[in-house]
Design an enzyme around this catalytic site. Structure first.
Site, PDB file in Angstrom:
ATOM      1  N   TYR A 154       0.829  -1.207   0.000  1.00  0.00           N
ATOM      2  CA  TYR A 154       0.000   0.000   0.000  1.00  0.00           C
ATOM      3  C   TYR A 154       0.866   1.261   0.000  1.00  0.00           C
ATOM      4  O   TYR A 154       0.663   2.176  -0.806  1.00  0.00           O
ATOM      5  CB  TYR A 154      -0.919  -0.015   1.221  1.00  0.00           C
ATOM      6  CG  TYR A 154      -1.843   1.181   1.329  1.00  0.00           C
ATOM      7  CD1 TYR A 154      -3.028   1.225   0.613  1.00  0.00           C
ATOM      8  CD2 TYR A 154      -1.531   2.251   2.167  1.00  0.00           C
ATOM      9  CE1 TYR A 154      -3.880   2.314   0.709  1.00  0.00           C
ATOM     10  CE2 TYR A 154      -2.370   3.338   2.271  1.00  0.00           C
ATOM     11  CZ  TYR A 154      -3.551   3.368   1.540  1.00  0.00           C
ATOM     12  OH  TYR A 154      -4.386   4.458   1.637  1.00  0.00           O
ATOM     13  N   VAL A 170      -9.034   7.432   8.038  1.00  0.00           N
ATOM     14  CA  VAL A 170     -10.411   7.858   7.791  1.00  0.00           C
ATOM     15  C   VAL A 170     -11.335   6.710   8.199  1.00  0.00           C
ATOM     16  O   VAL A 170     -11.044   5.540   7.931  1.00  0.00           O
ATOM     17  CB  VAL A 170     -10.630   8.211   6.306  1.00  0.00           C
ATOM     18  CG1 VAL A 170     -12.041   8.757   6.082  1.00  0.00           C
ATOM     19  CG2 VAL A 170      -9.578   9.217   5.831  1.00  0.00           C
ATOM     20  N   LYS A 204       1.128   4.156  -2.970  1.00  0.00           N
ATOM     21  CA  LYS A 204       0.734   5.539  -2.738  1.00  0.00           C
ATOM     22  C   LYS A 204       1.882   6.519  -2.930  1.00  0.00           C
ATOM     23  O   LYS A 204       1.671   7.658  -3.351  1.00  0.00           O
ATOM     24  CB  LYS A 204       0.112   5.678  -1.349  1.00  0.00           C
ATOM     25  CG  LYS A 204      -1.184   4.896  -1.170  1.00  0.00           C
ATOM     26  CD  LYS A 204      -2.245   5.292  -2.188  1.00  0.00           C
ATOM     27  CE  LYS A 204      -3.577   4.601  -1.923  1.00  0.00           C
ATOM     28  NZ  LYS A 204      -4.636   5.017  -2.866  1.00  0.00           N
ATOM     29  N   THR A 231     -13.543   4.815   7.218  1.00  0.00           N
ATOM     30  CA  THR A 231     -14.240   4.144   6.124  1.00  0.00           C
ATOM     31  C   THR A 231     -14.550   2.711   6.529  1.00  0.00           C
ATOM     32  O   THR A 231     -13.897   2.147   7.413  1.00  0.00           O
ATOM     33  CB  THR A 231     -13.377   4.116   4.856  1.00  0.00           C
ATOM     34  OG1 THR A 231     -12.223   3.296   5.100  1.00  0.00           O
ATOM     35  CG2 THR A 231     -12.931   5.521   4.455  1.00  0.00           C
TER      36      THR A 231
END
Length: 264
Positions: free
Chosen positions: A169, A202, A173, A204
């Site tokens: 990840y 966040v 990014k 989510t």
């Protein structure tokens, strides 16, 4: 200044999470034409958008951003429906396995790169090609032929926490930030504004599910000076700002919105 957005928005990963709330934020600032794209159904987003803003027009498109022909076709469908693309949000992404390099398999690593990096590149390339064909939406000096926001991460700026060994990840990014900067330089003179957003944690559904084990999220939250996770609406509102003329001099930025996590 008021954002007062007008035009057509193209949002990947729009079925839930940040993509969903970005659609709400853009609509609140005036956007009424949307292409909403996701591998999964975008029905919840569409239903809520139409409930809040009955005058919206929405094109629903199933899309896996890792496939070149599907990305190009989604741009063609959007332009056929609405005539142009003014605000692109390349948000679709994968978290991947929380593993260090010695632990992660090649297939898992490549899948994260395929979606988070190559997928963003494929979308951005198709969007740029379309935006180069269209005029500015208005005659304002601060207007653009199109605006693109790529979803990076605070882990596109710094390395991941020891509690969150998200090697693939973070790699993906960091690449998104590099892609954003390279294309921002190339296309700003041609009237296309490209920036990256680097959110922190966040709340989510993906984050809450993937980081629920061993109280990982609680440990990470304590590292945030604001002592909380970002709301999805806060990220959507930031994206609306990045697309607006209020950010007209922001080009090639990697805008960090992390509650202060990376300043420690």
């Amino acid at each position: 200044m008021a954002f007062a957005l007008k035009g057509v928005a193209y949002i990947t990963g729009a079925g839930s999470g940040i993509g969903q709330f970005t659609a709400y934020s853009l609509a609140r600032q005036g956007v009424r034409k949307f292409a909403l794209l996701d591998r999964n159904p975008v029905t919840p987003t569409v239903t809520e958008l139409k409930k809040r803003y009955p005058d919206v027009s929405i094109k629903e498109i199933e899309l896996d951003v890792a496939y070149e022909s599907d990305v190009n076709d989604s741009i063609a469908q959007t332009v056929k429906e609405f005539g142009r693309i003014d605000y692109a949000v390349n948000n679709a992404g994968l978290g991947g396995e929380l593993k260090t390099t010695d632990q992660i398999g090649l297939d898992d690593f490549q899948r994260v790169i395929a979606v988070n990096t190559t997928g963003v590149w494929l979308c951005q390339r198709a969007q740029i090609r379309q935006m180069l064909k269209q005029d500015k939406y208005s005659n304002s000096e601060r207007a653009f032929r199109g605006s693109i926001v790529n979803m990076a991460s605070m882990y596109g700026i710094v390395g991941p926490s020891l509690n969150v060994p998200s090697t693939a990840y973070a790699t993906s990014k960091h690449a998104v930030v590099g892609l954003t900067r390279a294309d921002a330089i190339a296309f700003a003179p041609q009237g296309i504004k490209i920036n990256a957003l680097c959110p922190g944690y966040v709340a989510t559904p993906l984050v809450m599910t993937s980081m629920s084990a061993d109280n990982v999220m609680d440990k990470e939250r304590l590292k945030v000076p604001l002592q909380r996770l970002a709301g999805m609406e806060e990220i959507g509102d930031t994206i609306a700002f990045m697309h607006s003329e209020a950010s007209s001099y922001m080009v090639g930025a990697a805008l960090i919105v992390d509650g202060g996590f990376t300043i420690q």
